[in-house]
Design an enzyme around this catalytic site. Structure first.
Site, PDB file in Angstrom:
ATOM      1  N   SER A 150      38.046   2.369  61.500  1.00  0.00           N
ATOM      2  CA  SER A 150      36.763   2.912  61.051  1.00  0.00           C
ATOM      3  C   SER A 150      36.706   2.813  59.536  1.00  0.00           C
ATOM      4  CB  SER A 150      36.620   4.373  61.466  1.00  0.00           C
ATOM      5  OG  SER A 150      35.470   4.962  60.884  1.00  0.00           O
ATOM      6  N   TYR A 164      39.903  12.625  61.617  1.00  0.00           N
ATOM      7  CA  TYR A 164      39.578  11.336  62.241  1.00  0.00           C
ATOM      8  C   TYR A 164      39.810  10.191  61.262  1.00  0.00           C
ATOM      9  CZ  TYR A 164      36.601   7.726  64.420  1.00  0.00           C
ATOM     10  OH  TYR A 164      36.112   6.554  64.967  1.00  0.00           O
TER      11      TYR A 164
END
Length: 255
Positions: A150, A164
């Site tokens: 990501s 995350y």
């Protein structure tokens, strides 16, 4: 690990393939001639619908429930692929999760274990099982692994998902280290780092309209679609990317 092929098509395993980017990869791989296995954790109806849709069109596809953070379930997933297809040629480590937006001082250990388990431990376990099947060192034919990272790994996701983001930074390191370990054994390992992509993950974090809030900061002026990420994943799996390994490819509209 030598397998007896039961499919003439190359076989791809996609974790977390019932929705979003995972489902887009499954559909794109089938369109390119792969036989596809995919895992799902909670969305059984969506998984069954996708299998029915693709099987009706003549695809070789099956789905199995698995929580990639649980080693026994990962072992069962790969055993099912062995039994169903008798071969493995590629892995897409897509399964992952995030929790509701929070600052670091609000995060408890249980949350951190869930996030790191799904995104980091799961990616390691699935990569391990893929290497055991793909590596020429273990009697395999080689193949490709693509991890889903990501842009958060380099942006930090402050006030939202620092856990995350940290997990995806670990995925980047896994990508580089594993690529260097197994490059001489016929395996390429790369990652794709999506930016603001229009999937359900934003609702999971408590802000379904997150893309609308942030898209003005994207040079291309919009959020991306799962299919745009899938195209990058499928290219990295293909022979067109035969000299690419240890790379993290941003699919983030310039953000």
């Amino acid at each position: 690990m030598k397998l007896s092929p039961r499919s003439d098509r190359p076989v791809l395993l996609v974790t977390g393939g019932s929705r979003g980017i995972g489902a887009a990869v499954v559909r794109g791989a089938v369109a390119r001639g792969w036989a596809v296995a995919f895992s799902w954790r909670e969305r059984e109806a969506a998984a069954r619908a996708l299998v029915d849709e693709l099987s009706a069109a003549g695809a070789e596809v099956f789905a199995q429930q698995a929580d990639v953070a649980v080693e026994a379930e990962v072992l069962a997933l790969f055993a099912a692929v062995d039994a169903h297809f008798g071969r493995l040629d590629g892995l897409v480590n897509n399964a992952g999760l995030l929790e509701r937006q929070a600052r670091v001082e609000q995060m408890d250990a249980a949350r951190l274990q869930r996030v790191l388990g799904a995104n980091v431990v799961g990616s390691f376990l699935c990569a391990r099982e893929a290497v055991r099947r793909l590596s020429t060192r273990h009697g395999g034919r080689g193949g490709a692994i693509v991890n889903l990272s990501s842009r958060a790994a380099r942006l930090g996701a402050a006030n939202e998902y620092v856990d995350y983001a940290a997990a995806k930074a670990a995925v980047d390191t896994l990508t580089l280290g594993l690529a260097r370990e197994v490059g001489a054994e016929g395996i390429r390992v790369n990652a794709v780092a999506p930016g603001l992509i229009d999937t359900e993950i934003h609702a999971s974090g408590g802000e379904p309209g997150r893309i609308a809030r942030l898209q003005s900061a994207v040079p291309l002026g919009r959020g991306g679609q799962p299919e745009e990420v899938a195209e990058a994943v499928l290219w990295l799996l293909s022979e067109a990317a035969s000299y690419v390994t240890g790379s993290v490819l941003d699919v983030a509209g310039g953000r």
